[in-house]
Design an enzyme around this catalytic site. Structure first.
Site, PDB file in Angstrom:
ATOM      1  N   ASP A  36       0.961  -1.133   0.085  1.00 26.46           N
ATOM      2  CA  ASP A  36      -0.241   0.006  -0.103  1.00 26.46           C
ATOM      3  C   ASP A  36       0.801   1.240  -0.190  1.00 26.46           C
ATOM      4  O   ASP A  36       1.861   1.431   0.747  1.00 26.46           O
ATOM      5  CB  ASP A  36      -0.859  -0.020   1.277  1.00 26.46           C
ATOM      6  CG  ASP A  36      -1.995   1.091   0.992  1.00 26.46           C
ATOM      7  OD1 ASP A  36      -3.092   0.517   1.047  1.00 26.46           O
ATOM      8  OD2 ASP A  36      -1.915   2.018   0.998  1.00 26.46           O
ATOM      9  N   LEU A  38      -0.272   4.188   0.942  1.00 24.78           N
ATOM     10  CA  LEU A  38      -0.576   5.155   1.960  1.00 24.78           C
ATOM     11  C   LEU A  38      -0.946   6.491   1.542  1.00 24.78           C
ATOM     12  O   LEU A  38      -0.293   7.352   1.703  1.00 24.78           O
ATOM     13  CB  LEU A  38       0.536   5.264   3.191  1.00 24.78           C
ATOM     14  CG  LEU A  38       0.662   3.875   3.925  1.00 24.78           C
ATOM     15  CD1 LEU A  38       1.542   4.000   5.069  1.00 24.78           C
ATOM     16  CD2 LEU A  38      -0.774   3.285   4.583  1.00 24.78           C
ATOM     17  N   THR A 137     -16.440  -2.530  -8.780  1.00 23.95           N
ATOM     18  CA  THR A 137     -17.377  -1.984  -8.195  1.00 23.95           C
ATOM     19  C   THR A 137     -18.827  -2.005  -9.227  1.00 23.95           C
ATOM     20  O   THR A 137     -18.613  -2.361 -10.110  1.00 23.95           O
ATOM     21  CB  THR A 137     -17.127  -0.584  -7.839  1.00 23.95           C
ATOM     22  OG1 THR A 137     -18.491   0.100  -7.751  1.00 23.95           O
ATOM     23  CG2 THR A 137     -16.660   0.079  -9.153  1.00 23.95           C
ATOM     24  N   ASP A 138     -19.856  -1.998  -8.429  1.00 21.16           N
ATOM     25  CA  ASP A 138     -21.275  -2.270  -9.293  1.00 21.16           C
ATOM     26  C   ASP A 138     -21.458  -0.889  -9.938  1.00 21.16           C
ATOM     27  O   ASP A 138     -22.175  -0.872 -11.133  1.00 21.16           O
ATOM     28  CB  ASP A 138     -22.449  -2.426  -8.634  1.00 21.16           C
ATOM     29  CG  ASP A 138     -22.782  -1.344  -7.463  1.00 21.16           C
ATOM     30  OD1 ASP A 138     -21.720  -0.273  -7.201  1.00 21.16           O
ATOM     31  OD2 ASP A 138     -23.822  -1.518  -6.793  1.00 21.16           O
ATOM     32  N   GLU A 139     -20.656   0.163  -9.942  1.00 18.58           N
ATOM     33  CA  GLU A 139     -20.729   1.395 -10.438  1.00 18.58           C
ATOM     34  C   GLU A 139     -20.531   1.330 -11.732  1.00 18.58           C
ATOM     35  O   GLU A 139     -20.611   2.192 -12.876  1.00 18.58           O
ATOM     36  CB  GLU A 139     -20.108   2.572  -9.810  1.00 18.58           C
ATOM     37  CG  GLU A 139     -20.536   2.562  -8.283  1.00 18.58           C
ATOM     38  CD  GLU A 139     -19.968   3.892  -7.550  1.00 18.58           C
ATOM     39  OE1 GLU A 139     -19.726   4.861  -8.343  1.00 18.58           O
ATOM     40  OE2 GLU A 139     -19.962   3.789  -6.431  1.00 18.58           O
ATOM     41  N   TYR A 162     -14.523   7.937 -11.864  1.00 17.42           N
ATOM     42  CA  TYR A 162     -14.242   6.840 -11.170  1.00 17.42           C
ATOM     43  C   TYR A 162     -14.662   5.546 -11.709  1.00 17.42           C
ATOM     44  O   TYR A 162     -13.756   4.598 -11.946  1.00 17.42           O
ATOM     45  CB  TYR A 162     -14.801   6.983  -9.589  1.00 17.42           C
ATOM     46  CG  TYR A 162     -14.852   5.774  -8.893  1.00 17.42           C
ATOM     47  CD1 TYR A 162     -13.686   5.033  -8.686  1.00 17.42           C
ATOM     48  CD2 TYR A 162     -16.168   5.232  -8.552  1.00 17.42           C
ATOM     49  CE1 TYR A 162     -13.754   3.745  -7.706  1.00 17.42           C
ATOM     50  CE2 TYR A 162     -16.107   3.927  -7.682  1.00 17.42           C
ATOM     51  CZ  TYR A 162     -14.875   3.283  -7.286  1.00 17.42           C
ATOM     52  OH  TYR A 162     -14.987   2.058  -6.749  1.00 17.42           O
ATOM     53  N   LYS A 166     -12.423   2.229 -13.164  1.00 21.60           N
ATOM     54  CA  LYS A 166     -12.706   0.961 -12.695  1.00 21.60           C
ATOM     55  C   LYS A 166     -13.337  -0.074 -13.692  1.00 21.60           C
ATOM     56  O   LYS A 166     -12.573  -1.308 -13.830  1.00 21.60           O
ATOM     57  CB  LYS A 166     -13.903   1.007 -11.534  1.00 21.60           C
ATOM     58  CG  LYS A 166     -13.124   1.515 -10.101  1.00 21.60           C
ATOM     59  CD  LYS A 166     -11.985   0.910  -9.500  1.00 21.60           C
ATOM     60  CE  LYS A 166     -12.324  -0.534  -8.982  1.00 21.60           C
ATOM     61  NZ  LYS A 166     -11.105  -0.978  -8.335  1.00 21.60           N
ATOM     62  N   ASN A 261     -30.873   7.429  -0.112  1.00 22.39           N
ATOM     63  CA  ASN A 261     -29.885   8.331   0.561  1.00 22.39           C
ATOM     64  C   ASN A 261     -30.647   8.986   2.031  1.00 22.39           C
ATOM     65  O   ASN A 261     -30.035   9.093   3.104  1.00 22.39           O
ATOM     66  CB  ASN A 261     -29.172   9.186  -0.183  1.00 22.39           C
ATOM     67  CG  ASN A 261     -27.908   8.430  -1.085  1.00 22.39           C
ATOM     68  OD1 ASN A 261     -27.697   7.486  -0.725  1.00 22.39           O
ATOM     69  ND2 ASN A 261     -27.548   9.348  -1.851  1.00 22.39           N
ATOM     70  N   PRO A 295     -22.615  16.299 -10.031  1.00 19.21           N
ATOM     71  CA  PRO A 295     -22.945  16.230 -11.411  1.00 19.21           C
ATOM     72  C   PRO A 295     -22.930  14.668 -12.056  1.00 19.21           C
ATOM     73  O   PRO A 295     -21.830  13.924 -11.347  1.00 19.21           O
ATOM     74  CB  PRO A 295     -21.626  16.619 -12.062  1.00 19.21           C
ATOM     75  CG  PRO A 295     -20.775  17.679 -10.866  1.00 19.21           C
ATOM     76  CD  PRO A 295     -21.418  16.903  -9.649  1.00 19.21           C
ATOM     77  N   GLY A 296     -23.780  14.360 -12.820  1.00 20.46           N
ATOM     78  CA  GLY A 296     -23.887  12.766 -13.279  1.00 20.46           C
ATOM     79  C   GLY A 296     -24.280  11.769 -12.330  1.00 20.46           C
ATOM     80  O   GLY A 296     -23.726  10.611 -12.304  1.00 20.46           O
TER      81      GLY A 296
HETATM   82  N1  LIG Z   1     -15.951   1.552  -0.828  1.00 15.14           N
HETATM   83  C1  LIG Z   1     -16.982   0.963  -1.559  1.00 15.14           C
HETATM   84  O1  LIG Z   1     -18.042   1.093  -1.139  1.00 15.14           O
HETATM   85  C2  LIG Z   1     -16.502  -0.043  -2.477  1.00 15.14           C
HETATM   86  C3  LIG Z   1     -17.526  -0.582  -3.338  1.00 15.14           C
HETATM   87  C4  LIG Z   1     -17.181  -1.723  -4.001  1.00 15.14           C
HETATM   88  C5  LIG Z   1     -15.772  -1.835  -4.699  1.00 15.14           C
HETATM   89  N2  LIG Z   1     -14.903  -1.135  -4.082  1.00 15.14           N
HETATM   90  C6  LIG Z   1     -13.393  -1.095  -4.634  1.00 15.14           C
HETATM   91  O2  LIG Z   1     -12.653  -1.792  -3.625  1.00 15.14           O
HETATM   92  C7  LIG Z   1     -11.371  -1.403  -3.425  1.00 15.14           C
HETATM   93  C8  LIG Z   1     -11.064  -0.634  -2.200  1.00 15.14           C
HETATM   94  O3  LIG Z   1     -12.111   0.413  -1.738  1.00 15.14           O
HETATM   95  P1  LIG Z   1     -11.951   1.220  -0.477  1.00 15.14           P
HETATM   96  O4  LIG Z   1     -13.260   1.678  -0.251  1.00 15.14           O
HETATM   97  O5  LIG Z   1     -11.356   0.193   0.657  1.00 15.14           O
HETATM   98  O6  LIG Z   1     -10.812   2.136  -0.917  1.00 15.14           O
HETATM   99  P2  LIG Z   1      -9.912   3.279  -0.217  1.00 15.14           P
HETATM  100  O7  LIG Z   1     -10.043   4.303  -0.936  1.00 15.14           O
HETATM  101  O8  LIG Z   1     -10.567   3.315   1.489  1.00 15.14           O
HETATM  102  O9  LIG Z   1      -8.335   2.490   0.033  1.00 15.14           O
HETATM  103  C9  LIG Z   1      -7.751   2.250  -1.172  1.00 15.14           C
HETATM  104  C10 LIG Z   1      -6.325   2.016  -0.454  1.00 15.14           C
HETATM  105  O10 LIG Z   1      -5.489   1.906  -1.605  1.00 15.14           O
HETATM  106  C11 LIG Z   1      -4.025   2.446  -1.422  1.00 15.14           C
HETATM  107  N3  LIG Z   1      -3.772   3.040  -2.562  1.00 15.14           N
HETATM  108  C12 LIG Z   1      -4.116   4.037  -3.195  1.00 15.14           C
HETATM  109  N4  LIG Z   1      -3.374   4.269  -4.689  1.00 15.14           N
HETATM  110  C13 LIG Z   1      -2.254   3.377  -4.437  1.00 15.14           C
HETATM  111  C14 LIG Z   1      -1.088   3.062  -5.271  1.00 15.14           C
HETATM  112  N5  LIG Z   1      -0.839   3.890  -6.453  1.00 15.14           N
HETATM  113  N6  LIG Z   1      -0.264   2.148  -4.707  1.00 15.14           N
HETATM  114  C15 LIG Z   1      -0.675   1.250  -3.613  1.00 15.14           C
HETATM  115  N7  LIG Z   1      -1.533   1.628  -2.722  1.00 15.14           N
HETATM  116  C16 LIG Z   1      -2.538   2.802  -3.228  1.00 15.14           C
HETATM  117  C17 LIG Z   1      -4.680   3.649  -0.091  1.00 15.14           C
HETATM  118  O11 LIG Z   1      -3.410   4.053   0.315  1.00 15.14           O
HETATM  119  C18 LIG Z   1      -5.819   3.066   0.209  1.00 15.14           C
HETATM  120  O12 LIG Z   1      -5.214   2.305   1.428  1.00 15.14           O
HETATM  121  C19 LIG Z   1     -11.411  -0.292  -4.505  1.00 15.14           C
HETATM  122  O13 LIG Z   1     -10.755  -0.908  -5.779  1.00 15.14           O
HETATM  123  C20 LIG Z   1     -12.811   0.229  -4.898  1.00 15.14           C
HETATM  124  O14 LIG Z   1     -12.912   0.492  -5.921  1.00 15.14           O
HETATM  125  C21 LIG Z   1     -15.366  -0.199  -3.016  1.00 15.14           C
END
Ligand SMILES: NC(=O)c1ccc[n+]([C@@H]2O[C@H](COP(=O)([O-])OP(=O)(O)OC[C@H]3O[C@@H](n4cnc5c(N)ncnc54)[C@H](O)[C@@H]3O)[C@@H](O)[C@H]2O)c1
Length: 355
Positions: A36, A38, A137-139, A162, A166, A261, A295-296
């Site tokens: 990560d 960070l 994601t479902d998005e 976003y 994805k 929401n 937006p969107g």
């Molecule tokens: N949060 C949701 O509701 C949700 C739902 C479906 C899918 N997702 C997917 O799940 C995954 C995690 O989501 P989340 O909500 O935990 O995200 P988050 O933003 O909380 O965490 C992302 C993590 O990735 C790390 N990171 C970012 N860029 C990086 C890089 N270049 N190299 C290494 N580490 C990096 C960040 O430091 C962070 O720890 C994502 O891929 C997201 O698209 C999220």
């Protein structure tokens, strides 16, 4: 008996990644390397409950840095890669899409390419056991009308920077399976909520603003519908999919908990009133403030999770009421965690208005 695996988790210091890592350490015999960078969203405090375990390792590295990825793969020799690292916040993608293309598209490509080189050199049995699990994601499926739900075959129709980034990363994972045979699995999940959620997202932002008696911003008229899943249920689904899923397949994950929401915000108000009543007897619902829409803004998402339920036997343990109660209680009990996040990096300002 479960075989002990070595699991590299990208984005393991984020919201969902840290739930996966806590679960891996507490509920499995597996070794874990958190990989990560960070960013603002990564937080080692979310890993503190398991960080002293000898099966846990951490590397502060970038998924876009091919050399660092290859070195980590060679040194740690993972059986599974769970790829969660991403830029994940829609509002931030509106303000600054470039970081989303870089991390989500170039970063996923880099992970796939390095994994492919690593996988090709593995002995046969290890190569057969290897999995690259791409978490999405479902998005990517765009927006629904009043009826229907997304299944694995729904058309990709991303609407935000976003979700477009994805969607692109999902296509790369698919292509690396079909073109090169890399054993990939992709999962597409609905909105998550729960402990350790960065307080710019709707549910934690509302809980904290309600606690502090601040205005509770709701986009538009609060009509947008999301299908909510408790994060621990998502973590369990991910480990089920990587362990038992069929390679090359995609699985949708969701909580069958669709809510507008506005209904989510009202439910949080009522829970905070119940657990921390206001001294002057004021109801938190009075703090709800409607603000100009994003937006969107996609109207509705809903997931048909019947494939993962049928094929892999996963279903969520929490319903929305039980998960939300646990979440509100967690934020009440863990003030040092969220105070540090808020005071360190982020003050709850609104993002993504393009103004
Ligand atoms: N949060 C949701 O509701 C949700 C739902 C479906 C899918 N997702 C997917 O799940 C995954 C995690 O989501 P989340 O909500 O935990 O995200 P988050 O933003 O909380 O965490 C992302 C993590 O990735 C790390 N990171 C970012 N860029 C990086 C890089 N270049 N190299 C290494 N580490 C990096 C960040 O430091 C962070 O720890 C994502 O891929 C997201 O698209 C999220």
């Amino acid at each position: 008996m479960t075989i002990s695996r070595s699991v590299l988790v990208t984005g393991g210091a984020g919201f969902i990644g840290s739930a996966v890592v806590r679960r891996l350490i507490r509920a499995t015999p597996h070794r874990v390397l958190v990989y990560d960078k960070l960013t603002y969203a990564g937080n080692l405090a979310s890993l503190a409950p398991v960080a002293s375990d000898p099966r846990y390792l951490f590397a502060r590295r970038d998924i876009c840095d091919a050399r660092a990825v290859s070195e980590a793969l060679a040194a740690f020799r993972p059986d599974w890669i769970l790829h969660l690292a991403a830029e994940s916040h829609v509002d931030r993608s509106i303000d600054g899409p470039a970081a989303f293309v870089h991390t989500n598209v170039v970063g996923t490509y880099t992970m796939l390419q390095c994994a492919l080189e690593y996988w090709r050199k593995l002995p046969k049995a290890e190569a057969q056991a290897f999995r690259f699990h791409h978490i999405s994601t479902d998005e990517v499926f765009g927006s629904l009308g009043a009826e229907g739900s997304f299944c694995e075959n729904s058309a990709y129709q991303p609407n935000s920077p976003y979700s477009a980034s994805k969607a692109a990363s999902d296509h790369f994972a698919r292509a690396w399976f079909h073109t090169y045979g890399l054993p990939t699995i992709t999962t597409n999940c609905s909105n998550n909520y729960g402990p350790y959620h960065f307080p710019e997202k709707l549910i934690p932002l509302t809980i904290l603003n309600a606690l502090e008696m601040k205005p509770l911003p709701v986009y538009g008229r609060g009509e947008n519908v999301r299908d909510w899943l408790y994060v621990e249920d998502h973590a369990e689904a991910l480990l089920t999919a990587v362990e038992r899923g069929r390679v090359g397949e995609t699985y949708n994950i969701g909580g069958s908990s669709e809510r507008k929401n506005l209904a989510v915000v009202e439910a949080i108000c009522d829970l905070v009133d119940q657990l921390r009543p206001c001294k002057n007897g004021k109801a938190r619902r009075e703090l709800i403030t409607f603000v100009a829409d994003r937006p969107g803004h996609d109207l509705r998402y809903a997931i048909d999770a019947s494939k993962i339920r049928r094929e892999l036997g996963w279903s969520p343990r929490e319903n929305f009421a039980s998960g939300l109660m646990k979440t509100v209680q967690w934020y009440l009990d863990n003030e040092p965690w969220w105070r540090d996040v808020r005071e360190g990096h982020y003050r709850g300002e609104r993002l993504g208005t393009l103004s």
